[in-house]
Design an enzyme around this catalytic site. Structure first.
Site, short mmCIF file in Angstrom:
data_model
loop_
_atom_site.label_atom_id
_atom_site.label_comp_id
_atom_site.label_asym_id
_atom_site.label_seq_id
_atom_site.Cartn_x
_atom_site.Cartn_y
_atom_site.Cartn_z
N HIS A 212 0.82 -1.21 0.00
CA HIS A 212 0.00 0.00 0.00
C HIS A 212 0.85 1.26 0.00
CE1 HIS A 212 -3.12 -2.95 0.80
NE2 HIS A 212 -3.85 -2.10 0.13
N ARG A 319 -10.54 4.45 -1.31
CA ARG A 319 -10.04 3.60 -0.21
C ARG A 319 -10.31 4.33 1.11
NH1 ARG A 319 -5.79 2.18 -4.23
NH2 ARG A 319 -5.54 -0.09 -4.20
N ARG A 356 -15.38 2.35 -0.90
CA ARG A 356 -15.14 1.02 -0.33
C ARG A 356 -15.15 1.12 1.19
NH1 ARG A 356 -9.69 -2.16 -1.45
NH2 ARG A 356 -8.83 -0.55 -0.11
N GLU A 455 -11.33 -10.55 -4.39
CA GLU A 455 -9.90 -10.44 -4.04
C GLU A 455 -9.33 -11.75 -3.54
OE1 GLU A 455 -8.92 -6.45 -2.22
OE2 GLU A 455 -10.77 -6.90 -1.17
N ASN A 478 -4.70 -6.82 -6.80
CA ASN A 478 -3.52 -6.79 -5.91
C ASN A 478 -3.60 -7.93 -4.90
OD1 ASN A 478 -3.09 -4.41 -7.24
ND2 ASN A 478 -3.88 -3.13 -5.60
N ARG A 489 2.30 -9.41 -0.75
CA ARG A 489 2.50 -8.31 -1.70
C ARG A 489 3.45 -7.25 -1.17
NH1 ARG A 489 -3.54 -5.57 -1.54
NH2 ARG A 489 -2.56 -3.64 -2.20
C1 PEP Z 1 -6.75 -4.83 -4.55
O1 PEP Z 1 -6.52 -5.67 -3.68
O2 PEP Z 1 -6.51 -5.01 -5.76
C2 PEP Z 1 -7.32 -3.53 -4.20
C3 PEP Z 1 -7.68 -2.66 -5.12
O3 PEP Z 1 -7.40 -3.23 -2.89
P1 PEP Z 1 -6.14 -2.76 -2.02
O4 PEP Z 1 -4.98 -2.57 -2.94
O5 PEP Z 1 -6.52 -1.51 -1.32
O6 PEP Z 1 -5.96 -3.92 -1.08
MG MG Z 2 -7.34 -5.38 -1.71
#
Ligand code: PEP
Ligand code: MG
Length: 588
Positions: A212, A319, A356, A455, A478, A489
């Protein structure tokens, strides 16, 4: 001597400037330039802070001198002596003066910069005892900072982000040169602070391409490199550095030839930006006339003008968790959230805004004091909707605020990280409950379309269940990549295995899109894949018609859309997905 440090490229572009080394614990300190007329008063603020702490320690010394050795052991008094000595050390205040008068840093920034300089000197000491005094130095600086916070002047408006070219630099070696931030680690909340700050680029030792922190850097559209291992150890305060955000490299102390080369690249990038900006009002249509929706991802209501500027058709992902971060446990109440969502809705001037619900946990802690170290696997723990369902009062507060904002424009509500039918039903019943609460209070609210994020592989494999309950889906690639491939990630040591083109990932994405098509329900991708121009044609070929990304990416993706014939891409994309090595097939 010139040397380079390699990391992961996370936000494109070239930044050339002086390094500001930053301990992550200091990241929430305000960073801004002061007017020259304020130099004396800023120095005075630090001096006042220092004097106040000296007085406080003297008082403490007096108190303990009245106590017996049992209540106040001798070590305590010795420690206070050390702190007093450090406070009165001219290197501390002298250095602070330098950063204020020569660089025009605000007082807090000057103090933390000098602290970092001195900390490194302590690190280099041979003597264990002396090396250990670094902690004392940090404590006294924290005390001064705390005192200054109490009497802090209002923060000056941040200087506009400086995109200086190398030519500017050669002409102008004054204090007004770009600064780049080098830190061991920065949390997403720290990054939010930097959104308001003066830095032209970032490098961190740790972090993955889709952490993030990296995502926020990308949303700021400034060059950034993460996972550069020991960058913060190798660079010294004030070194000249080049950050190449495209290649994931930082060049320290560049020679004139290297500077000239990067200056050229910087100018090329500026020209490209100018060229792309002409597409702002061009409708996003493929060559075969298919309309493609290009939406913006935002973190704060204040990002809405940037989304409008980039020609976004709306916000595909707000977000909301960034409103909850860095608040030291005081979560925003309903009114505060309502005002923030309303600002975003109004900022988008009638275009839809997809809010979201809060997604904290894993690499998005609420603040630095609440990092989730208690659980072995925070990414698999109480994150996103799981966190919300575990705290219904908090969740209902947010739901009411979103429903209320929907009375002021078109709002979609998006739920992150769902996997189970029971979670879906529980969430929907709480949304009904929030509506009933507003009815009982007589508070106006508006209609919302309800969406779920895909997700988790379990969600992608049970899309039909999701479509029974939801009006639209948004694929969070993501996390979908993270959970499909079991790759954290945010962990740079496995970043090479984090692969958007893994056939399993492509299949989950393609099947989700196909099922939405069959059922006539909207679906978009809001993960980083949507803003990656090397993947635009592939996603179009897999049937995607709605992309949500950082505003800074919208025009480049639009350019790809305008050059694509969607109908002809379908068999090509299918073949890529079916190949053993889609990355190689894509390049072929
Ligand atoms: C994702 O997981 O692709 C997403 C858009 O949410 P975030 O990156 O905020 O976890
Ligand atoms: Mg996500």
């Amino acid at each position: 001597m010139t040397f380079s440090v390699h990391g992961l490229a996370v936000a494109r572009g070239i930044a050339i400037g002086r390094a500001v080394l930053m301990a992550s614990s200091r990241a929430d300190v305000a960073h801004y330039f002061i007017e020259p007329a304020k130099i004396e008063s800023e120095i005075e603020r630090v001096r006042d802070g220092r004097n106040a702490v000296v007085d406080e320690l003297h008082r403490l010394q007096h108190t303990i001198s009245m106590m017996g050795p049992k209540e106040a052991p001798h070590e305590l008094s010795a420690l206070l002596d050390v702190h007093l000595m450090l406070l009165q050390d001219e290197e501390l205040i002298g250095g602070v003066k330098h950063w204020i008068s020569d660089r025009l840093y605000n007082a807090e920034w000057a103090l933390t910069t000098q602290l970092d300089v001195l900390s490194r000197q302590f690190d280099d000491m041979e003597d264990d005892y002396l090396r250990g005094r670094k902690a004392d130095l940090e404590q006294v600086a924290d005390r001064i900072l705390r005192y200054m916070k109490g009497v802090a002047l209002p923060v000056a408006p941040p200087a506009a982000s400086r995109r200086k070219t190398q030519q500017d630099l050669l002409l102008d070696d004054s204090i007004d040169v770009p600064l780049v931030m080098i830190a061991h680690d920065l949390s997403p909340a720290d990054m939010l602070q930097f959104k308001q700050s003066v830095f032209a680029g970032f490098v961190t030792d740790v972090g993955g391409r889709n952490s993030h922190t990296a995502i926020v850097a990308r949303s700021m559209d400034i060059p950034a490199v993460v996972g550069a291992r020991s960058a913060s150890q190798l660079v010294r305060q004030d070194d000249w550095v080049i950050i190449d955000g495209d290649a994931g490299v930082m060049i320290v102390d560049p020679s004139p030839i290297i500077l000239a080369e990067y200056g050229f690249k910087q100018r090329q990038a500026e020209l490209e930006r100018g060229r792309l900006s002409r597409l702002r009002h061009t409708p996003a249509l493929t060559l075969d006339g298919q309309k493609i929706e290009l939406l913006a991802n935002i973190e704060l209501p204040e990002d809405a003008p940037g989304a409008m500027e980039a020609g976004a058709a709306g916000v595909g992902l707000f977000r909301s968790e960034f409103l909850f971060m860095g608040r030291r446990g005081h979560l925003p109440n309903e009114e505060e959230q309502f005002q923030a969502y309303k600002r975003a809705v109004e900022g988008m001037q009638g275009l839809p805004v997809t809010i979201r619900t809060v997604d904290v946990g894993a690499d998005k802690p609420l603040d630095d004091t609440r990092r989730d170290e208690a659980h072995l696997n925070p990414a698999l723990g109480l994150r996103a909707i799981r966190w919300s369902l575990a705290d219904p009062a908090m969740f209902l507060t947010q739901l009411r605020a979103i429903l209320r904002a929907a009375a002021h424009g078109k709002v979609n509500m998006l739920i992150p990280m769902l996997a189970h039918g029971s979670e879906i039903r529980h969430t929907l019943s709480l949304i009904d409950f929030a509506r009933a609460e507003l009815d009982n209070r007589g508070t106006p609210y508006g209609p919302v379309s309800l969406g779920a994020m895909i997700e988790i592989p379990a969600a992608a494999l049970t899309v039909k269940i999701f479509l029974k309950y939801f009006d639209f889906l948004s694929i969070g690639t993501n996390d979908l990549i993270q959970y499909t491939l079991a790759i954290d990630r945010a962990d740079e040591s496995v970043a090479h295995l984090y692969d958007p083109l893994h056939p399993a990932v492509l299949r989950l994405v393609a099947e989700t899109i196909a099922e939405c098509d069959v059922q006539g329900k909207p679906v978009s991708v809001c993960g980083e894949m949507a803003g990656d121009t090397t993947l635009t044609r592939l996603l179009l070929g897999l049937g995607l018609r709605s992309f949500s990304m950082h505003p800074a990416q919208i025009l480049a993706v639009k350019q790809e859309v305008l050059r694509s014939d969607a109908s002809r891409l379908t068999p090509w994309a299918q073949a890529i997905m079916d190949s053993e090595d889609p990355a190689a097939a894509l390049e072929a």
